[in-house]
Design a protein around this motif. Structure first.
Motif, PDB file in Angstrom:
ATOM      1  N   LEU A 198       0.915  -1.251   0.176  1.00  0.00           N
ATOM      2  CA  LEU A 198       0.061  -0.142   0.004  1.00  0.00           C
ATOM      3  C   LEU A 198       0.757   1.250  -0.121  1.00  0.00           C
ATOM      4  O   LEU A 198       0.277   2.342  -0.275  1.00  0.00           O
ATOM      5  CB  LEU A 198      -0.846  -0.128   1.129  1.00  0.00           C
ATOM      6  CG  LEU A 198      -2.171  -0.882   1.159  1.00  0.00           C
ATOM      7  CD1 LEU A 198      -2.943  -0.936   2.250  1.00  0.00           C
ATOM      8  CD2 LEU A 198      -3.053  -0.608   0.043  1.00  0.00           C
ATOM      9  N   ALA A 199       2.142   1.301   0.518  1.00  0.00           N
ATOM     10  CA  ALA A 199       2.837   2.436   0.441  1.00  0.00           C
ATOM     11  C   ALA A 199       3.144   2.816  -1.001  1.00  0.00           C
ATOM     12  O   ALA A 199       3.321   4.157  -1.157  1.00  0.00           O
ATOM     13  CB  ALA A 199       4.246   2.201   1.051  1.00  0.00           C
ATOM     14  N   ASN A 200       3.171   1.868  -1.694  1.00  0.00           N
ATOM     15  CA  ASN A 200       3.696   2.489  -3.180  1.00  0.00           C
ATOM     16  C   ASN A 200       2.338   2.242  -4.182  1.00  0.00           C
ATOM     17  O   ASN A 200       1.690   1.422  -4.676  1.00  0.00           O
ATOM     18  CB  ASN A 200       4.647   1.348  -3.699  1.00  0.00           C
ATOM     19  CG  ASN A 200       5.101   1.838  -5.083  1.00  0.00           C
ATOM     20  OD1 ASN A 200       4.811   2.870  -5.408  1.00  0.00           O
ATOM     21  ND2 ASN A 200       5.906   0.691  -5.734  1.00  0.00           N
ATOM     22  N   THR A 201       1.682   3.423  -4.250  1.00  0.00           N
ATOM     23  CA  THR A 201       0.599   3.686  -4.772  1.00  0.00           C
ATOM     24  C   THR A 201       0.497   3.392  -6.251  1.00  0.00           C
ATOM     25  O   THR A 201      -0.481   3.218  -6.977  1.00  0.00           O
ATOM     26  CB  THR A 201      -0.477   4.791  -4.197  1.00  0.00           C
ATOM     27  OG1 THR A 201       0.513   5.884  -4.478  1.00  0.00           O
ATOM     28  CG2 THR A 201      -0.988   4.593  -2.920  1.00  0.00           C
ATOM     29  N   LYS A 202       1.584   3.631  -6.735  1.00  0.00           N
ATOM     30  CA  LYS A 202       1.735   3.591  -8.380  1.00  0.00           C
ATOM     31  C   LYS A 202       1.419   2.395  -8.834  1.00  0.00           C
ATOM     32  O   LYS A 202       0.985   1.915  -9.752  1.00  0.00           O
ATOM     33  CB  LYS A 202       3.279   4.057  -8.616  1.00  0.00           C
ATOM     34  CG  LYS A 202       3.483   5.372  -8.891  1.00  0.00           C
ATOM     35  CD  LYS A 202       4.675   5.628  -9.761  1.00  0.00           C
ATOM     36  CE  LYS A 202       5.875   5.006  -9.225  1.00  0.00           C
ATOM     37  NZ  LYS A 202       6.974   5.016 -10.260  1.00  0.00           N
ATOM     38  N   THR A 203       1.801   1.263  -7.889  1.00  0.00           N
ATOM     39  CA  THR A 203       1.791  -0.193  -8.499  1.00  0.00           C
ATOM     40  C   THR A 203       0.270  -0.661  -8.532  1.00  0.00           C
ATOM     41  O   THR A 203       0.035  -1.824  -8.927  1.00  0.00           O
ATOM     42  CB  THR A 203       2.585  -1.200  -7.849  1.00  0.00           C
ATOM     43  OG1 THR A 203       2.123  -0.981  -6.444  1.00  0.00           O
ATOM     44  CG2 THR A 203       4.040  -0.896  -8.063  1.00  0.00           C
ATOM     45  N   LEU A 204      -0.644   0.115  -7.748  1.00  0.00           N
ATOM     46  CA  LEU A 204      -2.101  -0.301  -7.979  1.00  0.00           C
ATOM     47  C   LEU A 204      -2.717  -0.265  -8.904  1.00  0.00           C
ATOM     48  O   LEU A 204      -2.723   0.588  -9.836  1.00  0.00           O
ATOM     49  CB  LEU A 204      -2.735   0.558  -6.746  1.00  0.00           C
ATOM     50  CG  LEU A 204      -2.389   0.236  -5.401  1.00  0.00           C
ATOM     51  CD1 LEU A 204      -2.833   1.126  -4.220  1.00  0.00           C
ATOM     52  CD2 LEU A 204      -2.356  -1.311  -4.796  1.00  0.00           C
ATOM     53  N   VAL A 205      -3.322  -1.501  -9.480  1.00  0.00           N
ATOM     54  CA  VAL A 205      -3.675  -1.630 -10.759  1.00  0.00           C
ATOM     55  C   VAL A 205      -5.100  -0.701 -11.095  1.00  0.00           C
ATOM     56  O   VAL A 205      -5.936  -0.844  -9.920  1.00  0.00           O
ATOM     57  CB  VAL A 205      -4.068  -3.036 -11.204  1.00  0.00           C
ATOM     58  CG1 VAL A 205      -4.624  -3.067 -12.506  1.00  0.00           C
ATOM     59  CG2 VAL A 205      -2.946  -3.847 -10.856  1.00  0.00           C
ATOM     60  N   LYS A 206      -5.158   0.130 -12.165  1.00  0.00           N
ATOM     61  CA  LYS A 206      -6.225   0.791 -12.302  1.00  0.00           C
ATOM     62  C   LYS A 206      -7.289  -0.061 -12.898  1.00  0.00           C
ATOM     63  O   LYS A 206      -7.365  -0.234 -14.323  1.00  0.00           O
ATOM     64  CB  LYS A 206      -5.911   1.871 -13.297  1.00  0.00           C
ATOM     65  CG  LYS A 206      -4.907   2.919 -12.786  1.00  0.00           C
ATOM     66  CD  LYS A 206      -4.621   4.096 -13.675  1.00  0.00           C
ATOM     67  CE  LYS A 206      -4.008   3.569 -14.939  1.00  0.00           C
ATOM     68  NZ  LYS A 206      -3.349   4.529 -15.536  1.00  0.00           N
ATOM     69  N   THR A 207      -8.106  -0.604 -12.322  1.00  0.00           N
ATOM     70  CA  THR A 207      -9.210  -1.447 -12.876  1.00  0.00           C
ATOM     71  C   THR A 207     -10.632  -0.887 -13.094  1.00  0.00           C
ATOM     72  O   THR A 207     -11.224  -1.274 -13.635  1.00  0.00           O
ATOM     73  CB  THR A 207      -9.637  -2.554 -11.614  1.00  0.00           C
ATOM     74  OG1 THR A 207      -9.962  -1.967 -10.550  1.00  0.00           O
ATOM     75  CG2 THR A 207      -8.426  -3.401 -11.523  1.00  0.00           C
ATOM     76  N   GLY A 208     -10.695   0.464 -12.805  1.00  0.00           N
ATOM     77  CA  GLY A 208     -12.152   1.100 -12.939  1.00  0.00           C
ATOM     78  C   GLY A 208     -13.170   1.018 -11.905  1.00  0.00           C
ATOM     79  O   GLY A 208     -13.942   1.718 -12.038  1.00  0.00           O
TER      80      GLY A 208
END
Lengths: 259, 658
Positions: A122-132
């Protein structure tokens, strides 16, 4: 959720009826919790992943485990009771099958969430997938925990190292569930292929109001215009209430006038 | 539900390690980076907008830029990501390809990413279909309906659970806001399109067989483990070594030769069926096609193995050999293959058959192998197994390779084939035609039917074999009698323990030389013996006595006729029941034998019957004597139609002899 603990003697028929009802209630609630857990797990790693979501997952998980323990002890004790009448046994075996299947689903979901925690920090929010997805799962969690709505006050006190704490507890919990499943197999011998279900093949329709959610996608493909009925539902209810109130008011007025 | 027996079950349940998944995940995570990833746009639906939709052309452009590849490859790579399930199309959700236009895609949520550790469960699929049933008023597609029925049958015991869970999941999903609900449903649908593809499409997650060992589990370092490591290392050390210059040279040569024939590296004429769904290539390259393609014929020139392994090439070679009258080599080789690859029950008969047809002295299709190999083979044939003819087969293979193959490549047969070979035109399909082809895909001929056709073909071939295509080379040549000494005397029913090596300088004979001479000598000995037999007939058959008299007789005959040693020994070993396990040189004879011989003999002397078995007829018959002998042998021998007796049969009592 009030947990009914029926420590009834073996020969009591009424007691066994109660056990069946209790068992059914418990298993139903477990299934609800497992379904909600799956919905929440589908959000992990996506752009709506957050500490709140993880906390909701934790709470749901704990509830599921408590329920599982209860059901386990309940069903095990009753199924090991040799003097159980045949019908009750069949019903209990059905419950047993449902319970073990739910546990397996829960186990797999927990393993998946655990693994995803590895990849998606969670610390690295860039890797969270943009799923819509746009909303979190708080409504779902509320349903799981059978609370009208989750207390928002809780979220502010979430520590940042929740994740690390969580991981160790999750590991323990996963192994616990795994052991429970294995123990169940050892203690009670339920022949699954002998269990006959009640239900029919075709699932009865719950409500047709939601049929348009995927239809929404198909309409988009075919580029037709379609009204969505779902958003009208609360409006319908309100109108109905108003109507009822009006009718009641007119009736009371007429009574008053005529009496 | 699996009955979880994780500790006791030693079956193959683990999915192999799928390394591509981890790599694809890295790429996807890069792709969705808000700053450096593919740029996303909101998708406008009727009443709402959903963010994070990406267009096909953006995906392809990003991939081409990131990996410095051309657009076509970027497209293929993107389609691979879609096929694995990391990106799903929003419109046209059943075709998991990236189209280079403005069609929209979205990233799949990590929960639905493909994993190697957890297989996709049928329970989940059943719950999904039940949910679809609830939602769409029972409107499932045909294949989904079939799957639903099948799952209902096989998971009947937990159908209650499945229905209840479907309802619960449906209710839980309803708690969410509308756009999120839509997204979740799309995600789930995409997940199941990947893992339970509709018929006619291939799943990107096909991984072959399950493994016995969990690839993610650490290997425990027990003593057994180290034992295995040691054995492996020792075997590696013992392997024969080749200089790298030699092996690399061979590799380079192989690559250079086969480069233009590889469907991946060069064009597949007319078109690769896997890419264009057009099966012309396969029909043109069927095993028994009339005119082969140029490329196929070129392959035959690469090596002898290539020629033989291609059915059409083998047929051509067979035709050539027929013209050269050396077809038996190939026939022998093929029979050996048949033996090797046939069923275990038929090994014995096949080995016998092959021996009788190809290897025995005087066999109809006798092949020329050296003495050492013949010795090994015949010794092995006593206890026939699948690989008993390996040495002989290798010898014949080398013979054909060194001798016939070269001549074949220069022969008119081959030149004719090359001239007639076709070179098909390359197909140039448009996109619409490709889609048409995909729709018209039909299953090919059933392998059962193909196998039947193959067997029919083989039977036809076997029936049409020209045994008459024998020449005088099939007669056993004298010096080759050297191997027929110790282990056997195949044409006689001798015991295997004859100590003398026979040397027949003159062998004018038809098939069963010794047999004939035995019968002759028996017959000739009759007049002298009848008396003796009569005397001893009252006594119990004294075998030693009888054999002594026969020994005396044979010596007399030797002096009289100048018999070859083979004849002598033949007479010493009459065809009769031999005691099992006897090690004496001379076989005891049954008392019946001599008494029965006279009547026959008389008949033979005065009747000339033209009753020669076909095998005998062809051989240069040099004397009437031999002719009579063969006739007598055929009647007196009574070893079926052929007089050839296999070495292992000598130990078993003869049926039908007198």
């Amino acid at each position: 959720m009030p947990l009914v603990n029926n420590k009834v003697g073996d020969g009591c028929v009424v007691g066994t009826e109660n056990t069946l009802i209790d068992g059914r209630v418990l298993v139903d609630s477990l299934m609800k919790v497992v379904a909600c857990y799956r919905q929440l797990a589908a959000c992990v790693g996506s752009c709506t992943d957050s500490l709140e979501l993880r906390d909701e997952l934790r709470q749901t998980r704990e509830k599921a485990q408590r329920l599982a323990m209860d059901i386990c002890s309940h069903l095990t004790s009753h199924l090991r009771n040799k003097s159980l009448p045949e019908e009750q046994r069949k019903e209990l075996e059905l419950l047993w099958v449902s319970f073990s299947s739910s546990l397996e689903l829960l186990h797999v979901d927990m393993c998946k969430v655990f693994n995803m925690g590895d990849t998606f920090c969670l610390a690295n929010t860039k890797t969270l997938v943009k799923t819509g997805l746009q909303g979190g799962g708080s409504e779902v969690a509320a349903r799981a925990l059978s609370l009208p709505d989750l207390h928002q006050a809780q979220t502010s006190t979430l520590p940042a190292c929740l994740e690390i704490q969580e991981r160790s507890t999750m590991e323990k919990e996963i192994s616990q569930i795994g052991h429970m499943i294995d123990d169940m197999e050892m203690k009670v011998n339920v022949l699954r292929w002998m269990v006959e279900p009640h239900g029919t093949k075709q699932v009865d329709q719950l409500s047709c109001s939601d049929s348009t959610s995927l239809a929404l996608m198909t309409t988009d493909e075919e580029q037709h215009e379609q009204q969505s009925l779902c958003q009208r539902n609360p409006i319908f209810v309100l109108l109905l209430l108003l109507l009822v109130v009006l009718v009641a008011a007119t009736l009371s007025i007429s009574i008053v006038l005529f009496s | 539900m699996t009955i979880r027996n994780t500790l006791r079950d030693h079956g193959q349940r683990y999915r192999p390690r799928m390394a591509c998944l981890k790599k694809a995940e890295k790429v996807v995570l890069e792709m969705q980076d808000p700053k450096t990833g593919v740029k996303s746009q909101p998708q406008r639906l009727v009443i709402t907008t959903i963010p994070h939709a990406i267009t096909g052309e953006d995906i392809i452009a990003w991939l081409a830029n990131r990996f410095q590849i051309d657009a076509q490859e970027a497209r293929n790579f993107g389609s691979m990501l879609a096929a694995l399930g990391y990106i799903y199309p929003i419109q046209d959700h059943k075709r998991l390809v990236i189209k280079p236009d403005a069609s929209l895609y979205r990233f799949q949520t990590p929960y639905f990413w493909p994993t190697q550790q957890w297989p996709v469960e049928d329970t989940d699929y059943a719950i999904y279909l039940a949910k679809r049933n609830i939602r769409k008023k029972g409107l499932l597609e045909l294949h989904e309906q079939e799957q639903y029925n099948r799952l209902h049958k096989w998971m009947n015991h937990k159908w209650d659970f499945i229905v209840m869970q479907a309802k619960e999941q449906y209710r839980a999903a309803k708690e969410r806001r509308k756009p999120d609900r839509v997204v979740f449903e799309c995600q789930e649908r995409a997940y199941w399109v990947v893992h339970r593809p509709p018929p006619g499409t291939v799943s990107g997650m096909d991984y072959g067989l399950d493994r016995r060992i969990d690839p993610n589990a650490e290997e425990v370092k027990t003593p057994d483990f180290y034992e295995k490591v040691m054995i492996f290392t020792q075997q590696s050390i013992m392997r024969p070594r080749v200089k790298s210059s030699v092996s690399l040279g061979a590799l380079v040569k192989y690559c250079a030769t086969y480069n233009s024939h590889d469907p991946f590296l060069s064009k597949c004429l007319p078109s690769n069926p896997w890419l264009t769904d057009d099966v012309t290539y396969w029909t043109l390259n069927m095993p028994n096609v009339e005119t082969p393609t140029k490329k196929r014929v070129e392959r035959w020139t690469f090596s002898f193995g290539e020629l033989l392994s291609d059915q059409r090439g083998r047929n051509d070679f067979r035709l050539f050999l027929k013209k050269e009258f050396s077809g038996e080599n190939l026939a022998f080789w093929e029979s050996c293959e048949d033996l090797k690859w046939g069923t275990a029950g038929t090994v014995r008969e096949k080995a016998e058959q092959i021996y009788k047809t190809f290897l025995a002295r005087g066999a109809p299709r006798w092949i020329n192998i050296d003495g050492k190999t013949m010795e090994i083979t015949v010794k092995g044939l006593k206890h026939p197994h699948r690989y008993v003819l390996d040495a002989a087969q290798t010898h014949i293979y080398m013979l054909m390779k060194k001798d016939s193959y070269g001549r074949y490549l220069k022969s008119p047969v081959f030149k004719e084939t090359v001239k007639r070979a076709i070179c098909p035109e390359e197909h140039k399909f448009s996109q619409a035609q490709l889609e048409q082809n995909a729709r018209n895909r039909r299953p090919s001929v059933s392998p059962i039917v193909l196998r039947q056709q193959e067997l029919e073909q083989k039977a036809k071939m076997a029936a049409s074999v020209d045994i008459t295509q024998l020449c005088r080379f099939t007669t056993p040549v004298p010096h080759l009698a050297v191997y027929s000494g110790i282990t056997d005397f195949p044409s006689s029913n001798a015991s295997p323990s004859l100590p003398f090596v026979t040397n027949t300088p003159v062998c004018p004979s038809p098939i069963s030389l010794a047999l004939d001479s035995t019968s002759v000598s028996e017959r000739r000995a009759e007049p002298g013996e009848v008396g003796g037999e009569g005397n001893s007939g009252t006594r119990a058959p004294a075998t030693g006595h009888v054999s002594k008299s026969r020994m005396a007789l044979s010596l007399r005959r030797l002096l009289r006729r100048g018999c070859t040693p083979s004849n002598m020994f033949a007479s010493l070993s009459p065809k009769c029941h031999s005691a099992a396990g006897t090690s004496s040189r001379i076989q005891p004879i049954s008392p019946d034998q001599p008494s029965q011989a006279p009547p026959r003999r008389i008949g033979n002397f005065f009747q000339i019957k033209v009753d020669i078995p076909p095998e005998c007829r062809i051989y240069p018959i040099e004397s009437e004597d031999e002719d009579e002998e063969s006739r007598a042998a055929s009647r007196g021998g009574g070893v079926g139609a052929k007089e050839i007796i296999c070495p292992w049969e000598s130990l078993t009592p003869q049926n039908g002899t007198g």
